[in-house]
Design a protein around this motif. Sequence first.
Motif, short mmCIF file in Angstrom:
data_model
loop_
_atom_site.label_atom_id
_atom_site.label_comp_id
_atom_site.label_asym_id
_atom_site.label_seq_id
_atom_site.Cartn_x
_atom_site.Cartn_y
_atom_site.Cartn_z
N ALA A 82 81.14 44.17 4.91
CA ALA A 82 79.82 43.69 5.34
C ALA A 82 78.83 44.85 5.44
O ALA A 82 77.64 44.70 5.10
CB ALA A 82 79.94 42.97 6.68
N ALA A 83 79.33 46.00 5.87
CA ALA A 83 78.46 47.17 6.06
C ALA A 83 77.88 47.65 4.72
O ALA A 83 76.68 47.90 4.61
CB ALA A 83 79.25 48.30 6.72
N THR A 84 78.74 47.76 3.69
CA THR A 84 78.22 48.21 2.40
C THR A 84 77.26 47.18 1.82
O THR A 84 76.25 47.53 1.22
CB THR A 84 79.35 48.48 1.37
OG1 THR A 84 80.23 47.38 1.38
CG2 THR A 84 80.12 49.72 1.72
N LEU A 85 77.58 45.91 2.05
CA LEU A 85 76.69 44.83 1.58
C LEU A 85 75.31 44.96 2.24
O LEU A 85 74.27 44.91 1.57
CB LEU A 85 77.34 43.49 1.94
CG LEU A 85 77.07 42.31 1.02
CD1 LEU A 85 77.49 42.61 -0.40
CD2 LEU A 85 77.82 41.08 1.54
N ALA A 86 75.32 45.15 3.57
CA ALA A 86 74.05 45.31 4.29
C ALA A 86 73.33 46.58 3.85
O ALA A 86 72.11 46.58 3.66
CB ALA A 86 74.29 45.34 5.79
N GLU A 108 79.35 48.58 -4.95
CA GLU A 108 79.33 48.82 -3.51
C GLU A 108 80.32 47.89 -2.80
O GLU A 108 81.00 48.30 -1.85
CB GLU A 108 77.92 48.63 -2.94
CG GLU A 108 76.97 49.78 -3.26
CD GLU A 108 77.48 51.12 -2.75
OE1 GLU A 108 78.07 51.18 -1.66
OE2 GLU A 108 77.31 52.12 -3.48
N ILE A 109 80.41 46.64 -3.26
CA ILE A 109 81.36 45.71 -2.63
C ILE A 109 82.79 46.23 -2.84
O ILE A 109 83.59 46.26 -1.90
CB ILE A 109 81.19 44.29 -3.20
CG1 ILE A 109 79.81 43.73 -2.81
CG2 ILE A 109 82.30 43.36 -2.69
CD1 ILE A 109 79.48 42.39 -3.42
N ASN A 115 79.14 53.90 9.98
CA ASN A 115 79.22 55.00 9.00
C ASN A 115 79.20 54.49 7.57
O ASN A 115 78.48 55.02 6.72
CB ASN A 115 80.50 55.80 9.22
CG ASN A 115 80.45 56.64 10.47
OD1 ASN A 115 79.38 57.08 10.89
ND2 ASN A 115 81.58 56.84 11.11
N ALA A 116 80.01 53.48 7.30
CA ALA A 116 80.08 52.95 5.93
C ALA A 116 78.72 52.37 5.51
O ALA A 116 78.28 52.56 4.38
CB ALA A 116 81.16 51.87 5.84
#
Lengths: 448, 448
Positions: free
Chosen positions: B397-401, B355-356, B325-326
Amino acid sequence: MQSRTDNELLEFLMNSSVAEISEHIEDIHPADVLDVIEKVEEDKLYIILSKLPHWMVAEVIGEAEEEEQMKLLSLFSELNQGKILNEMSSDDLADLLGTITPIEANKFIEKLTSKEDRDDVKELLTYDPETAGGLMATEFISIMDNKTVQDTFTYLQDAAPDAESVYYLYVLDEREVLKGVLSLRDLVTATFETKIKDIMSENVISIPADMDQEEVANKFEKYGFMNMPVVDEQGVMLGVITVDDIIDVLREEDTEDIHRLAGIDEGENVAGGTIASIKSRLPWLCVNLLTAILASSVVSLFENTISQVVVLATFMPIVAGMGGNAGTQTLTLVVRGIALGQLTYENSKKVLFKEIRVGMINGASIGCGVALLAWLWSGNPILGLVIGCAMLLNMTAATLAGFLVPMTLKKLKIDPALASSVFVTTVTDICGFFFFLGLATVFIEFLV
Amino acid sequence: MQSRTDNELLEFLMNSSVAEISEHIEDIHPADVLDVIEKVEEDKLYIILSKLPHWMVAEVIGEAEEEEQMKLLSLFSELNQGKILNEMSSDDLADLLGTITPIEANKFIEKLTSKEDRDDVKELLTYDPETAGGLMATEFISIMDNKTVQDTFTYLQDAAPDAESVYYLYVLDEREVLKGVLSLRDLVTATFETKIKDIMSENVISIPADMDQEEVANKFEKYGFMNMPVVDEQGVMLGVITVDDIIDVLREEDTEDIHRLAGIDEGENVAGGTIASIKSRLPWLCVNLLTAILASSVVSLFENTISQVVVLATFMPIVAGMGGNAGTQTLTLVVRGIALGQLTYENSKKVLFKEIRVGMINGASIGCGVALLAWLWSGNPILGLVIGCAMLLNMTAATLAGFLVPMTLKKLKIDPALASSVFVTTVTDICGFFFFLGLATVFIEFLV
């Protein structure tokens, strides 16, 4: 041939006198000025704006994002604010004043010199901003049907500079009821002595003031008009909507759908701040967390089965993930189909059956592949059978949920994009784990 | 005031004579005719179309979806096909002929009576349909700058019926290089003896023929123009793009992004057939299956840990789901931000750091909640700590991706919406399971 770059324009505006700028003002587009001032520091901002004529400042403010408009206006003295407001078109003015409290708005309205303008803006502020009434401007050109083309040209040469658009002329009767429309094209291609009533089109396509902006946009898209007239229940003409406002509506509505499908607020801006982003996303993540906990409790019911056949845990992500993907595919297609008017109540039954067929066929295909993989991986054909059946059932349930959730929301007059993803993922997670682990429990003696 | 309903129009078209229809033809909009004929049976289709004048049939075909256009045209005899083609505007004609093979298209082009029209259409067919050249029409009105307003009116009264739009007049020099532009508004609000060169705007914003249609749409959105001129590298004017075509482009581009984010083909129609849907979706599901298998193999590495602490299986869906979701939230915001021009290389670093921060704060909030829940559920605070840390790491990691995947695709000149979801979900699934089960393995002695 190419217009100035932003940097050239910035330099020109910074280094030229008021007289030089005013000489070239017709060659400068307010949207370019806005681009330039968005990049400069606060102190240069006022230097540039104060050199521009008030009508240009009014247009620049009209082009700016809603949250920027008041900031730009407040750079000026009370006196100049009044001059700028008097140059703004009624729809831009209503948008600007809609961002502040009614008491503050009234103070600004009092600065308008013409009583007609004051009344127009007050009336515009009574409409919901997301309806036709909220989009329209009250400046339009109306004529009587007994005039000639030549009369009309003479009239236009006086009246036009004040109107939002002169591309269509609206023919009204004495009660101001809309009777016909005439494009400027019809006018310039007719001879001067032609009567207006002989060249006007009587079958005018008009928009009721309370129509939702998305439906208004669909009308523009369908007919390809540059402008459309807005009327009240009696057919009295209230204003006009221009296509450039419609482009903004379309982008806004599409952004709203895209954001809502992903669980972010419609207004979140990628270039915005950290706090705004957290406010936009954390509530949605909390709702998703509740549904994830629901899915986990289904898994916990089967902990005993998993402890006996731990390879089931390995295959859990495949069952849930593929169900989620299949559900999202249908959901997205349905939400977009509703927005574009391709999915109506008339064809909804046909689409439902198609989606069930697609879900079953895709479920069977992916199910067979995963069944084979599970058999090879674990050496147990029954495990393959269990996971294959679970995938077939879950992907069919997924397409069903992907169709029914947005259609139900639409029936309830809620935006079909809103919270749909959460509901669909809940269904696919719960069904997926229930089918997979339930079947595994039934066939447990063949799996251990 | 309201226009006819579809049923009234159908009845009128079915029951009226050619003469009656032709008397009211100015009040009928081709988009309404299209709506009507889309609902009738094949045999009624030709009855209706054959009663309409050829120019109206040409406009109806121009409004139809690309896949329908040839079907409608082929209802007519060879002779009438030629008459209809001669009434079509060059851009509609190029769109129609772009759907068939060049050899077939040439047969139709030979039916055009004017050599100029034949050359125009042949030239239009050489442009990529998704560029400015593919959108433009070659019918526009050009004038010389030494004429007066009165001369221009006289000229318009002859030439206008043939032009795509008369709202802007383009001022060219003897080499056909674009020198200025004049809106019809400028013309009608000027006195008859005014010289064109004194009222034209010299700083024309023009579009190169090879500009991508999405960028063209952004220009229209920015400037709010009704039309924009298209030029070649020498500034020679080639054609004109009208805003109604831009509305179609915007909807098409937005649909493409929405569909691609969900893993369906950009062209899939919700009202389409089962086979087409399976072709659109099954390939994406197969790609997703591969990544789901990858995630499963990560889980399988930790089967030993899960068999010792089976409650880990219960919490797996929460870790993977919340990470997904994130990631989707950031991904969607970034893809939309690129499409709307809000996210550029200039502000990308700022957005990345935001975002991080958002990922860490949301991860910490959700992680704390889940940690508490896991502690209460299992009675083991170390399990809470493990899952809480895993969620913090995975959501960051999700927001980074979600940021890096679409930005990388953009850099590689691939549509950022294409396959982004698959990559992001792969990252969140693999990282999620690895962080969660890995940490659990490290702390295994406190969990059993």
